[in-house]
Write a protein that holds these residues in place. Sequence first.
Motif, mmCIF file in Angstrom:
data_model
loop_
_atom_site.group_PDB
_atom_site.id
_atom_site.type_symbol
_atom_site.label_atom_id
_atom_site.label_comp_id
_atom_site.label_asym_id
_atom_site.label_seq_id
_atom_site.Cartn_x
_atom_site.Cartn_y
_atom_site.Cartn_z
ATOM 1 N N GLU A 220 0.833 -1.196 0.000
ATOM 2 C CA GLU A 220 0.000 0.000 0.000
ATOM 3 C C GLU A 220 0.874 1.254 0.000
ATOM 4 O OE1 GLU A 220 -3.277 -2.255 2.831
ATOM 5 O OE2 GLU A 220 -2.032 -0.629 3.578
ATOM 6 N N TRP B 131 -11.226 -1.770 0.263
ATOM 7 C CA TRP B 131 -10.524 -1.022 1.299
ATOM 8 C C TRP B 131 -11.332 -1.081 2.592
ATOM 9 C CZ3 TRP B 131 -5.698 0.930 0.782
ATOM 10 C CH2 TRP B 131 -5.195 1.056 -0.514
ATOM 11 N N CYS C 102 -5.958 -2.551 2.456
ATOM 12 C CA CYS C 102 -6.548 -3.077 1.227
ATOM 13 C C CYS C 102 -6.747 -4.585 1.384
ATOM 14 C CB CYS C 102 -5.706 -2.762 0.003
ATOM 15 S SG CYS C 102 -4.115 -3.578 -0.048
#
Length: 115
Positions: free
Chosen positions: A6, A36, A95
């Motif tokens: 990320e 997310w 995520c």
Amino acid sequence: QVQLVESGGGLVQPGGSLRLSCSASGSIFSVNFMGWYRQPPGKERELVAVIPRVGITDYAKPVKGRFTISRDNAKNTVYLQMNNLKPEDTAIYYCNIKGPAFNYWGQGTQVTVSS
């Protein structure tokens, strides 16, 4: 071994914008959902947005109209454009990539909205 990397978190003033990215290293096939989640301080992890391979996206009510999720299937990458950020958006953002036989999580990236 698949890893999700990320980027894009940070400190932003209220009303500002940030764009988060999450890319999968390694080979992944048949990715169904990319999404997310976030975990505010002292609270449980919660869904922010999810985008299926086919179909419509879904957003948590607090972020509708401000956040946009998108994906690049060829790159196994998912994005989260966050506009008009508010202090209550402060959280660690994670995520998530899911398929028929796997469920991967990123390490988390801190988003802090403060003046």
